[in-house]
Design an enzyme around this catalytic site. Structure first.
Site, short mmCIF file in Angstrom:
data_model
loop_
_atom_site.label_atom_id
_atom_site.label_comp_id
_atom_site.label_asym_id
_atom_site.label_seq_id
_atom_site.Cartn_x
_atom_site.Cartn_y
_atom_site.Cartn_z
N GLU A 250 0.85 -1.20 0.00
CA GLU A 250 0.00 0.00 0.00
C GLU A 250 0.89 1.25 0.00
O GLU A 250 0.62 2.23 -0.69
CB GLU A 250 -0.91 -0.02 1.23
CG GLU A 250 -1.82 1.19 1.31
CD GLU A 250 -2.92 1.06 2.36
OE1 GLU A 250 -3.02 0.01 3.01
OE2 GLU A 250 -3.69 2.04 2.51
N ARG B 238 4.78 31.85 -20.63
CA ARG B 238 4.36 33.05 -19.90
C ARG B 238 5.49 34.08 -19.90
O ARG B 238 6.64 33.74 -19.65
CB ARG B 238 4.00 32.65 -18.46
CG ARG B 238 3.63 33.80 -17.57
CD ARG B 238 2.22 34.25 -17.81
NE ARG B 238 1.83 35.33 -16.91
CZ ARG B 238 0.72 36.02 -17.05
NH1 ARG B 238 -0.11 35.78 -18.05
NH2 ARG B 238 0.44 36.99 -16.20
N GLN C 248 16.65 33.78 -13.58
CA GLN C 248 17.51 32.78 -12.95
C GLN C 248 16.79 32.08 -11.79
O GLN C 248 16.98 30.89 -11.54
CB GLN C 248 18.80 33.43 -12.45
CG GLN C 248 19.86 32.40 -12.14
CD GLN C 248 21.11 33.01 -11.56
OE1 GLN C 248 21.05 33.82 -10.64
NE2 GLN C 248 22.25 32.64 -12.11
#
Ligand SMILES: Cc1cc2nc3c(=O)[nH]c(=O)nc-3n(C[C@H](O)[C@H](O)[C@H](O)COP(=O)(O)OP(=O)(O)OC[C@H]3O[C@@H](n4cnc5c(N)ncnc54)[C@H](O)[C@@H]3O)c2cc1C
Length: 385
Positions: free
Chosen positions: A250, A276, A287
């Protein structure tokens, strides 16, 4: 969608590459067109399950004699990743195939396997596992649901909450005390076929922070009469040991989900910052953007290498609880951090519902809570110190 520059994992055989392509095509054509509608409605149709079954996407690790395709956990890993990459984080198929079915395969009698597994593989039965209760989650020994001997069978009474697949499930594995005086040793797993079960009731589909169309629900059992064959296996009191054995898988399923969401977040963000513009240049030219994404990509790469190591060990039957717990805790924490940093690079659009990154941010949070909280994972890891 390949945001990381890693070679294919060594456990990915040619067959698995084909499965990956097939799953991707199927999800893109059959499910993705409905995603927005399901999000809007907060629910998805029952036929999503039978379609997945028909396409071979359910229970791939179940042997062919029980209706599966005789694969391994690697098949589960491939399908789970594809579902997450496509934005299907709310579909409980990985739990159905990778958690519910293995309990029956590993601990069921021959009759139980023949009765339930083929129907789980087709989606005729939808599986759920009901451990958590209003009064207990992390501390499973505190479960108050009881399965008392009654005639030839059992009488099941109690309430469960937060149950994944709770509205669609018609095969529920219920953690119950067959001998409340014995604590963990008096715990058993009871398999309930809910379609004709008098006294079984579904509560509401719970409203949540994320995973909007996951049908997480309360389930109530009021003196549900069960036949003796509802006890998983042949011996009472084995429930806790069965849970402990299966929980590492799980945790791997959650870690795989976390990894796919990191990859998706990175891919969506890299795409967005290239388009964008601000201050006359693409956002990626700053940067800061490059450093943010360089760090995210590095950490996601480290995570993927660790995950592949865990998957490989798990396929070989060698994954221990400690390492599986590390994967669950560390990767879901990282997922939350990476999705948050990616969202920031979307600016205000990252907060808008129509941008998947906003939903991923909400969906990510529960990963640190369910399948054992990350604090419980650290407790398990600490036992190895
Ligand atoms: C969307 C969703 C889906 C889920 N699906 C399922 C499902 O299908 N089946 C199912 O059975 N359950 C499911 N759960 C339940 C989930 O597994 C539990 O919520 C989880 O195990 C935590 O239990 P709890 O909520 O009772 O929290 P609690 O156990 O009350 O914990 C509260 C806080 O205390 C901390 N804590 C508890 N014990 C310790 C300790 N010993 N040391 C340090 N800190 C501790 C926890 O880490 C947590 O921060 C689901 C939950 C959600 C939200």
């Amino acid at each position: 969608m390949d945001a990381l520059s890693l070679p294919r994992a060594s456990w990915m055989t040619e067959d698995l590459v084909l499965l990956e392509e097939q799953a991707r095509r199927f999800i893109a054509s059959e499910y993705v067109p409905h995603l927005e509608a399901w999000n809007e409605k907060g629910m998805y149709e029952r036929e999503v399950w039978t379609k997945a079954g028909a396409a071979g996407l359910l229970c791939p690790a179940i042997p062919e004699e029980y209706g599966g395709v005789g694969g391994s956990f690697a098949h589960e890993a491939v399908i789970g990743r594809e579902l997450s990459l496509a934005g299907f984080d709310s579909f409980g198929a990985p739990l159905h195939s990778g958690i519910v079915a293995p309990y029956i395969l590993h601990y069921g009698t021959e009759e139980q396997k023949a009765r339930w597994l083929p129907k789980l593989a087709t989606g005729e039965l939808v599986g759920a596992i009901a451990m958590s209760e209003p009064g207990t989650g992390s501390d499973l020994q505190g479960v108050r649901t009881t399965a008392k001997k009654s005639g030839n069978g059992y009488l099941l009474s109690g309430s469960k909450t937060f149950i994944t697949n709770g509205q669609h499930a018609n095969l529920v594995i219920v953690v119950a005390k067959t001998d409340p005086k014995k604590g963990a040793k008096g715990t058993s797993l009871m398999v309930v076929e809910t379609d004709d079960a008098d006294g079984f009731r579904r509560g509401r589909k719970l409203k949540k922070l994320g995973m909007d169309w996951a049908d997480t629900s309360e389930l109530f059992f009021e003196d549900v009469q069960l036949p003796a064959e509802s006890l998983l296996g042949t011996e009472e009191g084995q429930g806790f040991a069965q849970l402990m054995n299966e929980l590492p898988q799980e945790r791997m399923i959650v870690a795989i989900h976390a990894m796919a969401m990191m990859e998706r977040a990175l891919a969506l963000t890299i795409d967005y910052v290239k388009q964008r513009k601000a201050f006359g240049q693409a956002i990626i030219e700053f940067q800061n953007t490059q450093f943010e994404l360089a760090e995210c990509k590095t950490e996601a790469t480290v995570a993927k290498v660790f995950l592949d190591h865990c998957i490989e060990r798990h396929i070989a039957g060698q994954l221990d609880t400690t390492t599986a717990s590390m994967a669950k805790y560390w990767m879901t924490d990282l997922q939350n951090k990476i999705v948050d940093r990616c969202l920031q690079l979307f600016g205000g659009y990252g907060y808008m519902e129509e941008y998947p990154i906003s939903r991923m941010y909400r969906d990510a949070r529960v990963q640190r809570i369910y399948a054992g909280t990350n604090e419980i994972m650290k407790l398990l890891i600490a036992r190895s110190l």
